[in-house]
Design a protein around this motif. Structure first.
Motif, PDB file in Angstrom:
ATOM      1  N   GLN A 109      -8.972  14.267   1.312  1.00  0.00           N
ATOM      2  CA  GLN A 109     -10.283  14.256   2.164  1.00  0.00           C
ATOM      3  C   GLN A 109     -11.307  13.712   1.546  1.00  0.00           C
ATOM      4  OE1 GLN A 109      -8.850  18.807   3.943  1.00  0.00           O
ATOM      5  NE2 GLN A 109     -10.524  18.832   2.524  1.00  0.00           N
ATOM      6  N   LEU A 110     -11.562  14.024   0.152  1.00  0.00           N
ATOM      7  CA  LEU A 110     -12.472  13.481  -0.580  1.00  0.00           C
ATOM      8  C   LEU A 110     -12.726  11.844  -0.367  1.00  0.00           C
ATOM      9  CD1 LEU A 110     -12.512  15.765  -3.520  1.00  0.00           C
ATOM     10  CD2 LEU A 110     -14.338  15.713  -2.071  1.00  0.00           C
ATOM     11  N   ARG A 111     -11.586  11.283  -0.409  1.00  0.00           N
ATOM     12  CA  ARG A 111     -11.407   9.835  -0.278  1.00  0.00           C
ATOM     13  C   ARG A 111     -11.541   9.435   1.020  1.00  0.00           C
ATOM     14  NH1 ARG A 111      -6.418  10.204  -4.443  1.00  0.00           N
ATOM     15  NH2 ARG A 111      -7.564  10.159  -6.393  1.00  0.00           N
ATOM     16  N   LEU A 112     -11.235  10.017   1.982  1.00  0.00           N
ATOM     17  CA  LEU A 112     -11.412   9.578   3.258  1.00  0.00           C
ATOM     18  C   LEU A 112     -12.987   9.649   3.612  1.00  0.00           C
ATOM     19  CD1 LEU A 112      -8.373  10.922   5.172  1.00  0.00           C
ATOM     20  CD2 LEU A 112      -9.269   8.741   5.262  1.00  0.00           C
ATOM     21  N   PHE A 113     -13.692  10.880   3.494  1.00  0.00           N
ATOM     22  CA  PHE A 113     -15.106  10.962   3.445  1.00  0.00           C
ATOM     23  C   PHE A 113     -15.758   9.655   2.895  1.00  0.00           C
ATOM     24  CE2 PHE A 113     -14.870  15.300   5.122  1.00  0.00           C
ATOM     25  CZ  PHE A 113     -15.524  15.213   5.902  1.00  0.00           C
ATOM     26  N   ALA A 114     -15.130   9.253   1.529  1.00  0.00           N
ATOM     27  CA  ALA A 114     -15.926   8.205   1.076  1.00  0.00           C
ATOM     28  C   ALA A 114     -15.846   6.979   1.911  1.00  0.00           C
ATOM     29  CB  ALA A 114     -15.172   8.022  -0.434  1.00  0.00           C
ATOM     30  N   THR A 458       1.258  24.859  13.630  1.00  0.00           N
ATOM     31  CA  THR A 458       0.815  24.818  12.178  1.00  0.00           C
ATOM     32  C   THR A 458       1.110  23.419  11.661  1.00  0.00           C
ATOM     33  OG1 THR A 458       3.202  25.550  11.944  1.00  0.00           O
ATOM     34  CG2 THR A 458       1.610  27.316  11.317  1.00  0.00           C
ATOM     35  N   GLY A 459       0.194  23.085  10.555  1.00  0.00           N
ATOM     36  CA  GLY A 459       0.289  21.650  10.147  1.00  0.00           C
ATOM     37  C   GLY A 459      -0.798  20.696  10.763  1.00  0.00           C
ATOM     38  N   VAL A 460      -1.820  20.532   9.991  1.00  0.00           N
ATOM     39  CA  VAL A 460      -2.977  19.779  10.391  1.00  0.00           C
ATOM     40  C   VAL A 460      -3.004  18.429   9.752  1.00  0.00           C
ATOM     41  CG1 VAL A 460      -5.526  19.640  10.388  1.00  0.00           C
ATOM     42  CG2 VAL A 460      -4.299  21.948  10.472  1.00  0.00           C
ATOM     43  N   GLU A 461      -2.969  17.294  10.621  1.00  0.00           N
ATOM     44  CA  GLU A 461      -3.072  16.044  10.033  1.00  0.00           C
ATOM     45  C   GLU A 461      -4.637  15.952   9.767  1.00  0.00           C
ATOM     46  OE1 GLU A 461      -1.046  13.572   9.394  1.00  0.00           O
ATOM     47  OE2 GLU A 461      -2.164  12.085   8.773  1.00  0.00           O
ATOM     48  N   VAL A 462      -5.108  15.273   8.550  1.00  0.00           N
ATOM     49  CA  VAL A 462      -6.311  15.027   8.331  1.00  0.00           C
ATOM     50  C   VAL A 462      -6.640  13.721   8.706  1.00  0.00           C
ATOM     51  CG1 VAL A 462      -8.073  14.841   6.551  1.00  0.00           C
ATOM     52  CG2 VAL A 462      -6.548  16.664   6.388  1.00  0.00           C
ATOM     53  N   HIS A 464      -9.169  10.866  11.678  1.00  0.00           N
ATOM     54  CA  HIS A 464     -10.230  10.659  12.599  1.00  0.00           C
ATOM     55  C   HIS A 464     -10.166  11.358  13.874  1.00  0.00           C
ATOM     56  CE1 HIS A 464     -12.455   7.775   9.802  1.00  0.00           C
ATOM     57  NE2 HIS A 464     -11.070   7.570   9.433  1.00  0.00           N
ATOM     58  N   ALA A 465      -9.023  11.271  14.397  1.00  0.00           N
ATOM     59  CA  ALA A 465      -8.910  12.006  15.933  1.00  0.00           C
ATOM     60  C   ALA A 465      -8.607  13.448  15.913  1.00  0.00           C
ATOM     61  CB  ALA A 465      -7.777  11.285  16.568  1.00  0.00           C
ATOM     62  N   MET A 466      -8.519  13.743  14.622  1.00  0.00           N
ATOM     63  CA  MET A 466      -7.854  15.250  14.366  1.00  0.00           C
ATOM     64  C   MET A 466      -9.287  16.269  14.371  1.00  0.00           C
ATOM     65  SD  MET A 466      -5.942  17.962  14.230  1.00  0.00           S
ATOM     66  CE  MET A 466      -4.163  17.126  13.886  1.00  0.00           C
ATOM     67  N   VAL A 467      -9.046  17.271  15.517  1.00  0.00           N
ATOM     68  CA  VAL A 467     -10.058  18.369  15.496  1.00  0.00           C
ATOM     69  C   VAL A 467      -9.415  19.584  14.980  1.00  0.00           C
ATOM     70  CG1 VAL A 467     -11.481  19.525  16.950  1.00  0.00           C
ATOM     71  CG2 VAL A 467     -11.397  17.180  17.315  1.00  0.00           C
ATOM     72  N   HIS A 468     -10.268  20.155  13.960  1.00  0.00           N
ATOM     73  CA  HIS A 468      -9.892  21.460  13.428  1.00  0.00           C
ATOM     74  C   HIS A 468     -10.888  22.616  13.730  1.00  0.00           C
ATOM     75  CE1 HIS A 468      -7.040  24.015  11.612  1.00  0.00           C
ATOM     76  NE2 HIS A 468      -7.909  24.519  10.404  1.00  0.00           N
TER      77      HIS A 468
END
Ligand code: NAP
Length: 520
Positions: A109-114, A458-462, A464-468
């Motif tokens: 997540q941190l790297r994707l935000f980068a 259950t199970g969330v893909e992190v 760009h198209a995912m909404v949580h």
């Protein structure tokens, strides 16, 4: 690395001066060392003043500097090594494999935000070029972009001690936006929090940022969190946790002389709709997958399938029979904390005492502390429609309710009384009634952040198209629905302010007029 029992205010390890909290090992109910004394009002003020002081320079860092900072945090977390996983296990009872996976998700997540920070679209830059020749009035050059709000208070949840905690999605998002962060550490996992906070502090030092960019404080009771949400230097709150906690913080934030936004992800029961043809063709497979999704992680997932809705039929009976057999054989699992276990037992008890609710099956229960015994309940749609808040409330753990509808009209009436949800699922086949599917989706798209076809929530893909998130209570923000193509099981997503990656929050628009904006 030895745990100190301290908070981290800027670069300083500081002993709290208030009453202490201690983590409890849920396997044994033994308290763990060290104690973590909570912050006094003065110490909260110190952390807030430091964050406020850091904002001026941190917001002016370049996207590249912030991206490198996020990547450095990720590396520092990995460098903590086994101690992080071991302490996480002791404090939460979660299995090693799950925590290793969650650590991977956290650093990713941190790297994707980068990558998002570098890419730059999050600025939302818009330019209306000047039209000096326009008559009767010329138009000025007008520019708009997102800017960070200011210091953010972050509250994480007990069930994700890494991915929704100190360096979780909320912290990554705020830091990416250019906002300093103060985390109110969760009382269930203070040691895990200290380790991650020290990794962030180390990244701040390596990246030569202002020390006030990050602080971690603890609180013996809710007063510390409430003080943070009310603090004039705090400009937004990111919260993941219970509905009562999120609502209490929203009320505090709204009652301030200067109200601030609270981006809160709270409870959800994630309804699963079983359409007749799907039940006919693969009812027993769905039943087995449903129970596996329900009992995993002792049901302590915000996307747990807590409601299953079908039409009265022999196929629904067969589904319930298979689910009962599967659930009755399921082993109990240790829950996160004694408090969560107690709330689960009480929540199940409250439902089973209702005359409209039938106990269909209960799972195995092992010796030991804080065991979650799975339970499958059932009720009728008529009873649910009469008391949707009582029967549709989240019982955090492996508890689910089958709702029997007499006909499709009742099924649609039931969707209209559902509260906002993180997810809604349709189990369906091509031969199912298309009109019913359309009507269900049309209703559910207003109720849930994510609609799934033929999967389990259950199970969330992190990505760009995912909404949580979803309409209140999962996430009380403006909804902008949009249809998307149908990749894999996700057929629909909602565009929202707080998603994992596509939008960085918290921000507000700033418009600029000519002569004031050298660059956008
Ligand atoms: P929680 O008890 O609400 O705790 C979350 C944080 O809020 C803790 O730091 C807690 O402080 C603080 N808090 C709680 N009530 C407060 C109040 N009245 N005033 C100020 N601070 C308050 O939640 P949890 O039990 O850790 O997490 C489980 C819940 O999270 C479930 O309902 C689950 O569905 C939800 N969850 C949702 C999502 C999502 O929507 N995406 C993801 C994960 C979990 P203390 O540390 O002092 O208790």
């Amino acid at each position: 690395m030895t745990l100190t029992g301290n908070m981290l205010i800027g670069q300083s390890l500081v002993a709290g001066d208030d009453r202490e909290i201690r983590a409890i090992n849920p396997f044994s109910n033994e308290t763990l060392e060290p104690a973590y004394p909570g912050a006094t009002k003065t110490q909260v003020d110190e952390a807030a003043a430091l964050a406020n002081a850091a904002f001026a320079s941190y917001r002016e860092t370049t996207p590249e500097q912030r991206a490198v900072f996020l990547e450095t945090i990720a590396s520092e977390i990995m460098d903590l090594g086994d101690i992080l996983i071991e302490r996480g296990q002791q404090e939460t009872g979660l299995p090693q494999g799950r925590l290793v996976g969650e650590r991977g998700r956290t650093v990713n997540q941190l790297r994707l935000f980068a990558t998002v920070v570098r890419e730059g679209a999050w600025h939302g830059a818009r330019i209306d070029h000047a039209k000096p020749e326009r008559t009767p009035m010329p138009r000025a050059d007008i520019r708009l972009r997102h800017i960070p709000l200011g210091p953010v208070a972050v509250f994480g949840a007990s069930n994700f001690p890494l991915a929704f905690s100190v360096a979780g999605g909320d912290t990554a998002s705020a830091l990416a936006a250019g906002a300093p962060v103060i985390v109110k550490g969760h009382s269930a996992h203070p040691g895990t929090s200290e380790l991650v906070a020290r990794a962030i502090a180390s990244a701040i030092k390596k990246c030569e940022l202002h020390e006030g960019v990050f602080s971690l404080i603890f609180g013996f009771d809710y007063a510390v969190g409430q003080q943070l949400a009310a603090h004039p230097y705090i400009k937004a709150v990111g919260f993941t946790g219970s509905r009562s906690g999120g609502v209490a913080l929203m009320q505090t934030a709204a009652a301030r002389p200067e109200p601030i936004p609270v981006y809160a992800e709270m409870s959800s029961v994630n309804p699963v709709f079983l359409l007749p043809e799907a039940l006919k063709q693969r009812g027993s497979v769905i039943a087995r997958e449903f129970v596996a999704s329900l009992v995993g992680s002792a049901g302590q997932l915000c996307t747990n399938p807590g409601l299953v809705i079908g039409l009265e039929s022999p196929e629904l009976d067969a589904f319930v029979d298979t689910a009962k057999t599967e659930l009755a054989a399921s082993q109990s699992t240790t829950m996160l904390t004694p408090g969560i276990h107690e709330a689960y037992v009480k929540g199940v008890e409250a439902l089973t005492q209702l005359s409209s609710v039938k106990v269909e099956a209960q799972g195995q229960i092992a010796e030991g502390c804080n065991q979650c015994q799975a339970v499958l309940l059932s009720t009728t749609a008529a009873a649910f429609i009469e008391a949707p808040h009582q029967l549709g409330a989240e019982v955090f753990g492996a508890c689910s309710m089958v709702v029997r509808c007499t006909d499709t009209e009742e099924m649609l009436a039931l969707t209209s009384v559902l509260e906002g949800q993180l997810t809604a699922t349709l189990q369906m086949e091509a031969a199912d009634d298309n009109q019913l599917i359309r009507s269900l989706i049309s209703s559910l798209e207003l109720k849930a952040g994510r609609v799934l076809a033929n999967g389990f929530p259950t199970g969330v893909e992190v990505g760009h198209a995912m909404v949580h998130g979803g309409p209140f209570p999962p996430l009380p923000t403006v909804a902008v629905p949009r249809w998307e193509a149908a990749p894999s099981s996700v057929i629909y997503v909602r565009s929202r302010i707080k998603t994992f990656l596509t939008t960085i929050y918290p921000w507000r628009y700033r418009t600029k007029t000519p002569g004031m904006c050298p660059s956008v």
